[in-house]
Write an enzyme that holds these catalytic residues in place. Structure first.
Site, PDB file in Angstrom:
ATOM      1  N   SER A 144       5.081  73.296  64.009  1.00  0.00           N
ATOM      2  CA  SER A 144       5.233  72.614  65.300  1.00  0.00           C
ATOM      3  C   SER A 144       6.496  73.069  66.030  1.00  0.00           C
ATOM      4  O   SER A 144       7.484  73.468  65.411  1.00  0.00           O
ATOM      5  CB  SER A 144       5.308  71.095  65.099  1.00  0.00           C
ATOM      6  OG  SER A 144       4.146  70.595  64.495  1.00  0.00           O
TER       7      SER A 144
HETATM    8  N1  SAH Z   1       4.024  69.436  60.204  1.00  0.00           N
HETATM    9  C1  SAH Z   1       3.631  70.831  60.205  1.00  0.00           C
HETATM   10  C2  SAH Z   1       2.672  71.105  61.340  1.00  0.00           C
HETATM   11  C3  SAH Z   1       1.502  71.853  60.853  1.00  0.00           C
HETATM   12  S1  SAH Z   1       0.149  72.016  61.987  1.00  0.00           S
HETATM   13  C4  SAH Z   1       4.849  71.737  60.252  1.00  0.00           C
HETATM   14  O1  SAH Z   1       5.940  71.244  60.524  1.00  0.00           O
HETATM   15  O2  SAH Z   1       4.714  72.935  59.961  1.00  0.00           O
HETATM   16  C5  SAH Z   1      -0.944  70.743  61.434  1.00  0.00           C
HETATM   17  C6  SAH Z   1      -1.402  70.819  60.011  1.00  0.00           C
HETATM   18  O3  SAH Z   1      -2.372  69.781  59.820  1.00  0.00           O
HETATM   19  C7  SAH Z   1      -2.111  72.112  59.595  1.00  0.00           C
HETATM   20  O4  SAH Z   1      -1.459  72.668  58.498  1.00  0.00           O
HETATM   21  C8  SAH Z   1      -3.531  71.659  59.254  1.00  0.00           C
HETATM   22  O5  SAH Z   1      -4.120  72.406  58.185  1.00  0.00           O
HETATM   23  C9  SAH Z   1      -3.299  70.221  58.871  1.00  0.00           C
HETATM   24  N2  SAH Z   1      -4.480  69.353  58.935  1.00  0.00           N
HETATM   25  C10 SAH Z   1      -5.466  69.334  59.859  1.00  0.00           C
HETATM   26  N3  SAH Z   1      -6.375  68.382  59.583  1.00  0.00           N
HETATM   27  C11 SAH Z   1      -5.935  67.759  58.439  1.00  0.00           C
HETATM   28  C12 SAH Z   1      -6.439  66.688  57.635  1.00  0.00           C
HETATM   29  N4  SAH Z   1      -7.588  66.058  57.919  1.00  0.00           N
HETATM   30  N5  SAH Z   1      -5.732  66.330  56.552  1.00  0.00           N
HETATM   31  C13 SAH Z   1      -4.567  66.943  56.223  1.00  0.00           C
HETATM   32  N6  SAH Z   1      -4.049  67.963  56.939  1.00  0.00           N
HETATM   33  C14 SAH Z   1      -4.731  68.366  58.034  1.00  0.00           C
END
Ligand code: SAH
Length: 214
Positions: free
Chosen positions: A64
């Site tokens: 993010s």
């Molecule tokens: N907080 C992270 C942001 C990652 S982007 C950071 O700081 O890097 C969002 C993430 O949510 C992705 O890795 C994606 O695989 C995950 N995601 C999407 N749907 C999900 C679900 N149902 N359960 C768990 N993770 C999920």
């Protein structure tokens, strides 16, 4: 760990820019100033670690944007020792920011490779979270209630199971919309059956997807 004066200098500039963009919580800004974001990034983008942008990580996902991390975390109004549920571990960067605020973090990721990458990113830096490979829509009922719930992927609606796992008096932050963009929603659980919702601006997240993936 490889955190040089150059990285520290760039990071301070990033933190100053977050403050200029309206982030006011100084404890949060200080916490973000301690997290070496460049150690959470894919090697091809590492030189951009301290620009205020989202970047690709593995499995078509993104780390993010720092402003978004700051904005969501500020809305949560976190206090030390709180129990936090994070949905979407991704790189583990947001997890590190939550841990720097003195919280206990349970984090769920649906992509197996990111679940592993996040653990590999966080452990050598001494960050200890409870990592779960699974579907964030389900939450973690056995560990509930949570004082705070943070969803870091865009949902089409607010998952009912997560609302049930929020402590009374707890706060949940979740981007809700469609694949073109989401509104940031803050939910405060005021009593067993009363939830207060408010809207806090527009964002663009990767989608919250059902089920887990290999
Ligand atoms: N907080 C992270 C942001 C990652 S982007 C950071 O700081 O890097 C969002 C993430 O949510 C992705 O890795 C994606 O695989 C995950 N995601 C999407 N749907 C999900 C679900 N149902 N359960 C768990 N993770 C999920």
């Amino acid at each position: 760990m490889n955190d040089s004066y150059r990285h520290k200098g760039l990071r301070q500039k990033l933190i100053d820019s977050l403050s200029e963009k309206g982030i006011k919580n100084t404890e949060l800004l200080e916490a973000m100033n301690r997290v070496p974001r460049h150690l959470f990034m894919d090697s091809s983008f590492v030189n951009f670690s301290y620009s205020d942008k989202a970047f690709p990580i593995a499995a078509g996902q993104t780390i993010s944007q720092p402003y978004t991390v700051a904005f969501q975390t500020e809305l949560l109004e976190i206090q030390r020792h709180q129990k936090i549920l994070e949905i979407g571990t991704g790189s583990g960067y947001q997890t590190a920011v939550l841990l720097e605020l003195g919280t206990r973090v349970y984090t769920i990721e649906r992509q197996k490779d990111l679940y592993n990458i996040a653990m590999e990113n966080l452990r050598p830096l001494g960050y200890k979270a409870s990592f779960h490979y699974g579907d964030g829509y389900e939450g973690l009922p056995t560990f509930s209630p949570f004082d705070r719930i943070l969803v870091t992927a865009g949902a089409t609606e607010i998952p009912k199971k997560l609302l049930d796992q929020l402590a009374i008096g707890g706060r949940m932050v979740i981007p809700v919309g469609d694949r073109f963009g989401q509104k940031m929603i803050l939910i405060i659980r005021e009593s067993k059956d009363d939830y207060k919702e408010s809207i806090h601006g527009n964002f663009a997240f990767v989608p919250l997807l059902p089920g887990k993936s290999n």
